[in-house]
Design an enzyme around this catalytic site. Structure first.
Site, PDB file in Angstrom:
ATOM      1  CB  THR A   1       1.303   1.741  -4.976  1.00 18.76           C
ATOM      2  OG1 THR A   1       2.005   1.551  -3.747  1.00 18.76           O
ATOM      3  CG2 THR A   1       0.437   2.980  -4.876  1.00 18.76           C
TER       4      THR A   1
ATOM      5  CB  SER B   1       5.657  -0.988  -0.334  1.00 17.82           C
ATOM      6  OG  SER B   1       4.417  -0.973  -0.989  1.00 17.82           O
TER       7      SER B   1
ATOM      8  N   GLY C   1      -5.134   6.565   7.965  1.00 18.34           N
ATOM      9  CA  GLY C   1      -4.880   5.544   6.962  1.00 18.34           C
ATOM     10  C   GLY C   1      -3.940   4.512   7.545  1.00 18.34           C
TER      11      GLY C   1
ATOM     12  CB  ALA D   1       0.254   4.181  -8.699  1.00 19.74           C
TER      13      ALA D   1
ATOM     14  CB  CYS E   1       5.281   1.342  -5.484  1.00 23.71           C
ATOM     15  SG  CYS E   1       5.020   0.126  -4.171  1.00 23.71           S
TER      16      CYS E   1
ATOM     17  CE  LYS F   1      -4.904  -0.715   0.447  1.00 22.62           C
ATOM     18  NZ  LYS F   1      -3.724  -0.723  -0.399  1.00 22.62           N
TER      19      LYS F   1
ATOM     20  CB  THR G   1      -0.941   0.023   1.218  1.00 23.92           C
ATOM     21  OG1 THR G   1      -2.013   0.899   0.950  1.00 23.92           O
ATOM     22  CG2 THR G   1      -0.239   0.443   2.475  1.00 23.92           C
TER      23      THR G   1
END
Length: 175
Positions: free
Chosen positions: A166, A128, A49, A160, A163, A37, A5
């Site tokens: 994500t 992450s 979060g 995103a 990673c 989340k 996440t």
């Protein structure tokens, strides 16, 4: 560091925003694309979060919310008391999650080791993809005219794109 996440919180131009991606992974498999989340707590005055194990994070949300009620919405006091319980309780100590919480005045990271960390800058991230989102948001805050929501969205998109844990199914909440 918890994989799976990215959660980002920032304060910019008198607005506070928290953003989270929607991807849930188990090992190398994407299990869900649109998980939520992030949450609002204490009469919608606190944004939170999580990163880590979902069931553990939900337990911690409940604990933090109870402490917020006990301390009349004082985020710093509630966070410190939650972290103390987390560190000293035999069962809570085994929970594997990080929490990011923000109100209009504070952005805090809570960890199971009893840490409550407030960043020097008005931005923090966990998960992450957290370092990627943090870097992007920091640059955008300093060198653009984007709004807080726009900065959070763009920083999350950058995370995103880099990673693998994500995705771009971004949920944003603003104070």
């Amino acid at each position: 560091m918890f994989e799976g996440t990215t959660i980002l919180a920032l304060r910019h131009q008198a607005k506070v925003v928290i953003a989270g991606d929607g991807q849930v992974t188990m090992g190398q498999t994407v299990m869900k694309h649109r998980a939520r989340k992030i949450r609002r707590l204490y009469h919608d005055q606190i944004l939170t979060g999580f990163s880590g194990a979902t069931a553990d994070a939900l337990t911690l949300f409940e604990r933090l919310e109870a402490k917020l009620e006990q301390f009349n919405g004082n985020l710093t006091r509630a966070a410190v008391e939650t972290a103390k319980d987390w560190r000293t309780d035999k069962i809570l100590r085994r929970l594997e999650a990080l929490l990011l919480a923000a109100d209009r005045d504070h952005i805090l990271i809570l960890s199971g080791t009893g840490d409550v960390m407030e960043p020097d800058e008005d931005v923090a991230a966990i998960g992450s993809g957290g370092p990627l989102a943090l870097s992007a948001a920091t640059a955008l805050m300093g060198f653009s005219t984007l709004s807080a929501v726009e900065i959070a969205r763009e920083a999350m998109k950058i995370a995103a794109s880099l990673c693998i844990y994500t995705n771009e199914q971004i949920v944003l909440e603003e104070l």
